[in-house]
Every structure is written in C-alpha cells, then in structure tokens.
Design a protein around this motif. Structure first.
Motif, PDB file in Angstrom:
ATOM      1  N   PRO A 252       0.801  -1.218   0.000  1.00  0.00           N
ATOM      2  CA  PRO A 252       0.000   0.000   0.000  1.00  0.00           C
ATOM      3  C   PRO A 252       0.839   1.275   0.000  1.00  0.00           C
ATOM      4  N   HIS A 253       0.295   2.299  -0.650  1.00  0.00           N
ATOM      5  CA  HIS A 253       0.700   3.683  -0.390  1.00  0.00           C
ATOM      6  C   HIS A 253      -0.332   4.239   0.576  1.00  0.00           C
ATOM      7  N   VAL A 254       0.129   4.770   1.697  1.00  0.00           N
ATOM      8  CA  VAL A 254      -0.788   5.351   2.678  1.00  0.00           C
ATOM      9  C   VAL A 254      -0.599   6.867   2.603  1.00  0.00           C
ATOM     10  N   VAL A 255      -1.561   7.554   2.005  1.00  0.00           N
ATOM     11  CA  VAL A 255      -1.395   8.976   1.710  1.00  0.00           C
ATOM     12  C   VAL A 255      -2.308   9.794   2.632  1.00  0.00           C
ATOM     13  N   PHE A 256      -1.701  10.578   3.500  1.00  0.00           N
ATOM     14  CA  PHE A 256      -2.480  11.441   4.394  1.00  0.00           C
ATOM     15  C   PHE A 256      -2.755  12.780   3.698  1.00  0.00           C
ATOM     16  N   LEU A 408       5.962  -4.568   1.604  1.00  0.00           N
ATOM     17  CA  LEU A 408       6.468  -3.199   1.512  1.00  0.00           C
ATOM     18  C   LEU A 408       5.310  -2.226   1.684  1.00  0.00           C
ATOM     19  N   ALA A 409       5.615  -1.001   2.096  1.00  0.00           N
ATOM     20  CA  ALA A 409       4.569   0.027   2.194  1.00  0.00           C
ATOM     21  C   ALA A 409       5.231   1.390   2.090  1.00  0.00           C
ATOM     22  N   ALA A 410       4.427   2.380   1.724  1.00  0.00           N
ATOM     23  CA  ALA A 410       4.895   3.763   1.737  1.00  0.00           C
ATOM     24  C   ALA A 410       3.920   4.595   2.555  1.00  0.00           C
ATOM     25  N   VAL A 411       4.477   5.533   3.342  1.00  0.00           N
ATOM     26  CA  VAL A 411       3.665   6.460   4.125  1.00  0.00           C
ATOM     27  C   VAL A 411       3.957   7.851   3.609  1.00  0.00           C
ATOM     28  N   TRP A 412       2.903   8.567   3.223  1.00  0.00           N
ATOM     29  CA  TRP A 412       3.063   9.923   2.689  1.00  0.00           C
ATOM     30  C   TRP A 412       2.402  10.904   3.643  1.00  0.00           C
ATOM     31  N   THR A 413       3.223  11.651   4.371  1.00  0.00           N
ATOM     32  CA  THR A 413       2.719  12.688   5.274  1.00  0.00           C
ATOM     33  C   THR A 413       3.879  13.609   5.626  1.00  0.00           C
ATOM     34  N   GLU A 414       3.553  14.869   5.933  1.00  0.00           N
ATOM     35  CA  GLU A 414       4.585  15.821   6.354  1.00  0.00           C
ATOM     36  C   GLU A 414       4.694  15.861   7.874  1.00  0.00           C
ATOM     37  N   ASN A 415       3.851  15.121   8.561  1.00  0.00           N
ATOM     38  CA  ASN A 415       3.821  15.134  10.031  1.00  0.00           C
ATOM     39  C   ASN A 415       4.844  14.124  10.577  1.00  0.00           C
ATOM     40  N   GLY A 416       5.882  14.636  11.244  1.00  0.00           N
ATOM     41  CA  GLY A 416       6.999  13.787  11.689  1.00  0.00           C
ATOM     42  C   GLY A 416       6.578  12.704  12.662  1.00  0.00           C
ATOM     43  N   GLY A 417       5.705  13.050  13.608  1.00  0.00           N
ATOM     44  CA  GLY A 417       5.266  12.049  14.570  1.00  0.00           C
ATOM     45  C   GLY A 417       4.505  10.931  13.878  1.00  0.00           C
ATOM     46  N   ARG A 418       3.658  11.318  12.947  1.00  0.00           N
ATOM     47  CA  ARG A 418       2.860  10.324  12.226  1.00  0.00           C
ATOM     48  C   ARG A 418       3.748   9.430  11.343  1.00  0.00           C
ATOM     49  N   GLN A 419       4.780  10.033  10.763  1.00  0.00           N
ATOM     50  CA  GLN A 419       5.710   9.236   9.948  1.00  0.00           C
ATOM     51  C   GLN A 419       6.246   8.062  10.768  1.00  0.00           C
ATOM     52  N   GLN A 420       6.660   8.370  12.011  1.00  0.00           N
ATOM     53  CA  GLN A 420       7.230   7.326  12.871  1.00  0.00           C
ATOM     54  C   GLN A 420       6.154   6.355  13.346  1.00  0.00           C
ATOM     55  N   ARG A 421       5.020   6.895  13.811  1.00  0.00           N
ATOM     56  CA  ARG A 421       3.966   6.025  14.365  1.00  0.00           C
ATOM     57  C   ARG A 421       3.464   5.037  13.321  1.00  0.00           C
ATOM     58  N   VAL A 422       3.142   5.563  12.147  1.00  0.00           N
ATOM     59  CA  VAL A 422       2.569   4.684  11.121  1.00  0.00           C
ATOM     60  C   VAL A 422       3.660   3.742  10.588  1.00  0.00           C
ATOM     61  N   GLY A 423       4.852   4.308  10.372  1.00  0.00           N
ATOM     62  CA  GLY A 423       5.962   3.472   9.888  1.00  0.00           C
ATOM     63  C   GLY A 423       6.186   2.269  10.780  1.00  0.00           C
ATOM     64  N   LYS A 424       6.106   2.487  12.102  1.00  0.00           N
ATOM     65  CA  LYS A 424       6.353   1.388  13.046  1.00  0.00           C
ATOM     66  C   LYS A 424       5.161   0.443  13.149  1.00  0.00           C
ATOM     67  N   ALA A 425       3.969   0.932  12.853  1.00  0.00           N
ATOM     68  CA  ALA A 425       2.763   0.097  13.022  1.00  0.00           C
ATOM     69  C   ALA A 425       2.515  -0.820  11.823  1.00  0.00           C
TER      70      ALA A 425
END
Ligand code: NAP
Ligand code: MG
Length: 477
Positions: A252-256, A408-425
């Motif tokens: 998935p691409h996860v686009v916020f 594999l996955a991609a997380v698209w967001t400018e929010n630093g906390g969310r980058q880490q939270r979602v990346g780890k989840a």
C-alpha cells in the motif's frame, strides 16, 4: 541454442530434451533452452559438492570477493548485449532492461566488496578458555528464481551465497532465463572454478522440484508464488534444509491529507506500472485520507493517462506481460472488476502498431474499491491500481495491514510524529516514508512478514542468511 552450466561445462540436458522460448512481444518462439530434470540437478549438486571439496573451499574471502567484482565488471563490459537479451526474453522496455543489468552488476560489486568484511566474534567464557564464533558457508545453496527480474534476481541470490563461500545451483524460470545462463557462462571466463555456479534450466515441476527435494543441498532460497513457495518449503523440510521464501505482496501507499501530492503522484504511478506490474513489491493499493481522496486520485489518473505500452524497442513506460497465462490472469482480474462496476479512473494506452500475438495490457486504475474486493487483497501481478479512502490514522493502519501480505509500504505525510507512528505500526519488511522503491536498493535488507514469506535478502543481512556459525571452544589452561 542456449546451454546450461554444470560443473564448469556448457551443456544440454542429459536426455537432450529442450523447451521453446516464446517472445512476449509476439508470442513466437525465438530460442531454445535445455529442459533440465532430475538427472541434471543430481549432476549440478554433485558438481557443487565437488567444488566445495576442491580449490573453492580453500579460497580466501578476498579471493572470492575479487572474483565477484571481476564478474561485475564483466557484466558491465557486456551490458548492452545482456540488456538486449533481457529485454527480448521478458519484453521489458530497453531502459528498464539496461537498468536491471546495472543492478545485477551492483549486486556483484556490493557482495564482492563485502566478502572480506564479514567476521566472527570472540566470546568471553570461563577462565582458561578462548571461544571464537566463526562464520562458515552453509555448503550447497539452491536458488529458485522467477521470470520477472531474471538478471536482478540472479545477482541478488547468488552474489551473497558465493561471497560466503557456498557453491550454488540455480533453477531460473523457463519463461525468462537467458540472461542468467549467459552470466553464468561469463563467470567461467572470469575464473570461477568449475562447479561453484551451476545453472539448470527447465520446468519448475521437474528441475525446480528436484532441486528443492535434493538431500544434497544445505539451503534453498525461493522467490515466486505462495502456492509453490509452500511446496518448496515442504520439500526442504523433509531434508531439514533451511528455506528462505520471498512470495507475493499487496503493497500500500498510505497517503495522508497533508502529503506532498506533487511529489507522491508520479512515484505512485511508477510504483505500480514498473515492469508492467510484475513486481512483488508493486504499490498496488492506494489508500488516501478521505479529505484528499478526490485530489490525489485525480492527479494519479492524470499521470496514468500519459503512460504508454509498447515493445522493448519502442522503450515506452511498459512492455508486454511475460507470457500467455500471466496475460489471462491480469485480464481476468480487470474484466471481473469492470463487470462488478468498479469505476475506472484512468488507463494507460497501447502503442498504435503492436505485433499481433504479444501479451499487452493497458495499465488501469480503479477507484473506490470495496475493502473486501479481490483487488483490495489479491496480488494481480499486472499494472492494476486499486484506490480506497480511509478516515484517520488508526483506520489507515488497519486498512494497510488488512491483507495476508506484508512486503512493503509507503507512508506519505509531512507530520513527523505520524511518519514514525505509522511506519512502526505497519507489518511489512520495508517501509518508505515519502518515497517508494519497488524492489530497489541493493543495500537495503528486504523480505516479507506474514504470507509474504520469511528470511531476508539484500544488504549485509543476506550474508548472514547464506552462512552459518561455528562456536570454537578452546581450553588452553
Ligand atoms: P511460480 O510457479 O511460483 O514460479 C517461481 C519459480 O518457481 C520458477 O522458477 C518456477 O519454475 C519454479 N517452480 C514452479 N513450480 C515449482 C515446483 N513445483 N517446485 C519447485 N519450483 C517450482 O510462479 P509463476 O507461475 O511463474 O507466477 C504465478 C504468480 O506467482 C504470479 O502471477 C505472481 O502472483 C507470483 N509471482 C511472484 C513473484 C515474486 O517476485 N514474488 C515472482 C513471480 C511470480 P518455472 O516457471 O520454470 O516452471
Ligand atoms: Mg521469455
């Protein structure tokens, strides 16, 4: 006719049988390969065992690394020849094939350079003892590789194995094995001793099954479908042989809503059309936060409409699919989705003049795909993208993790906390934040969670996968 390589010799199958290789461009035969079987696998495993008992077993890590680097240089010297072969065999656009040959060379250089940088450990123990943890080769390594990236997969599989001092037997896919056969012949020219690198071409149910079940192998790595992966693991289990599996994905691409959409959109398009979607790490699900859903899918659709499909020589964005069964499979998914009324947001286009009989498909983008739909769960292995909206971070994580795969996955967001939270989840082997590298990164440890398989390839970690340890306990008083 192409030849197999067994025990340092270019050879036909023992029983002389052959397979016609069909071109994806027009479905016509253009080459023949040996149809190796049990007898050929027996010879190849025996040749690998003999190599380990011979001079290869005495090579220093530096010497092994140097040979791999020499092969990397040889590949670069033959880059255009190999690129043409790879494009012809798989149908890839020339630019893609050229890139794949560069990546093959990178694998050989990377693991060649790494060979003498792997070292053991000294372990503190009782007084009067010295304990050394040695890194040792596993022995004969088996490699069953698929047709989607024959050159890359060949390099990725054999380079760490040979760097660690194993001897390899490779069974490439009969649909695309000409580049591996040629590179294994080049390996003899640069001085790999006979039997270190053996290639047996043939069908999976014959040569592949014989290799997986062979009591003489000490390790097997397999990349391909889940069904065959399970068969292969059962076969290796009977001989208590370690098995690494790299199976499919539904990445998935996860686009916020706060994502940089202009940066993301072209990468999202490339991530699912790359290799005409025949990539285990294809980004085939586009999950978008509801507020930005319309805007993101509109931009992706706009870019997809410019994508063109042609022959390798036309060198457009996509080539044909690899074979007739892949063509039927992808068309089945697309026809079912259309029949179910899923909205088509955009398609790519086929070149005006395409040879008849080729396995061409239009890349296609479906919107508002229901979460329980086949396109939301199953690996198509073709250029098909499924978009789905999500509400918030928790919903995004549940949706992204909601398939049996985890590659594999991609997380698209400018929010630093969310980058880490979602990346780890996210439950998968690689997560990209504000980027996506389908299959990319020789240096990056890679592999699956859940039904995407187990074990790791690429990066330094592959050197550990393809070796074992010995604990040497020395009492000296
Ligand atoms: P596959 O059958 O799993 O083929 C992968 C490799 O396994 C090939 O070298 C194949 O040889 C060999 N093989 C087949 N049957 C075997 C057996 N019984 N024992 C040992 N080895 C065997 O995959 P496919 O049929 O080519 O493709 C079907 C689907 O698999 C695709 O649509 C895709 O979903 C998935 N796939 C995934 C990847 C990936 O990168 N993860 C790659 C390819 C395919 P032959 O092909 O020569 O028979
Ligand atoms: Mg082919």
């Amino acid at each position: 006719m192409a030849k197999m390589i067994i025990g340092g010799r270019l050879t036909d199958a023992q029983d002389g049988r052959t397979i016609e290789v069909l071109s994806p461009v027009d479905g016509k035969p253009f080459e023949q390969i040996p149809r190796g079987g049990t007898a050929d696998i027996d010879l190849a495993v025996a040749a690998a065992q003999a190599a380990l008992a011979g001079p290869w077993g005495k090579f220093t890590a530096t010497e092994r690394g140097r040979l791999l680097q020499r092969l990397g240089q040889k590949v670069l010297d033959h880059a255009e020849e190999l690129s043409l072969l790879e494009a012809r065999d798989t149908g890839k656009p020339m630019t893609t094939a050229r890139n794949d040959i560069q990546v093959l060379a990178r694998y050989l250089e990377y693991y060649g350079g790494a060979a003498d940088k792997v070292h053991g450990e000294v372990i503190p123990f009782l007084n009067g003892y010295s304990v050394t943890l040695l890194r040792e080769p596993l022995g004969v390594t088996g490699h069953i590789i698929p047709w989607n990236y024959p050159a890359q997969m060949f390099g990725r599989s054999i380079a760490p194995a040979l760097a660690m001092g194993n001897a390899a037997v490779v069974k490439p896919a009969e649909d695309a094995c000409l580049t591996p056969l040629r590179v294994a012949a080049l390996a003899l020219e640069v001085g790999f001793p006979e039997g270190v690198l053996n290639l047996v071409s043939g069908y999976g149910e014959e040569a592949g099954a014989a290799l997986a079940a062979h009591p003489g192998i000490n390790f097997l790595t397999f990349t391909g479908s889940n069904e065959v992966g399970v068969l292969v693991q059962q076969a290796t289990a009977r001989n208590a042989v370690k098995c690494v599996l790299e199976l499919g994905g539904k990445s998935p691409h996860v686009v916020f809503a706060d994502a940089d959409i202009e940066r993301a959109a072209p990468i999202i398009v490339r991530g699912f059309i790359q290799n005409t979607g025949q990539t285990c790490t294809a980004g085939s699900r586009l999950l978008v936060q509801r507020e930005a859903y319309e805007q993101v899918v509109a931009r992706v659709a706009e870019l997809l409409a410019k994508v063109r499909v042609g022959t390798p020589e036309m060198d457009f964005d996509c080539g044909p699919l690899v074979n007739a069964s892949q063509h039927q499979r992808v068309n089945r998914y697309v026809n079912n989705a259309r029949a179910a009324g899923l909205p088509v947001l955009a398609t790519g286009s086929l070149a005006a003049e395409l040879p008849a009989g080729g396995y061409y498909v239009q890349p296609v983008f479906f919107g508002n795909v229901p979460r329980q739909d086949a396109l939301a769960h199953e690996e198509v292995f073709g250029p098909v993208l499924a978009a789905m909206p999500f509400e918030d971070e928790a919903d995004a994580i549940a949706l992204a993790n909601g398939t049996s795969y985890g590659l594999l996955a991609a997380v698209w967001t400018e929010n630093g906390g969310r980058q880490q939270r979602v990346g780890k989840a996210l439950r998968c082997g690689q997560v990209f934040i504000n980027g996506f590298g389908a299959g990319g990164g020789v240096e990056l440890p890679f592999g699956g969670m859940k039904k995407s398989g187990h074990g790791r390839e690429k990066g330094f970690i592959a050197l550990e996968e393809m070796s074992t340890t010995k604990t040497l306990v020395h009492y000296h008083g």
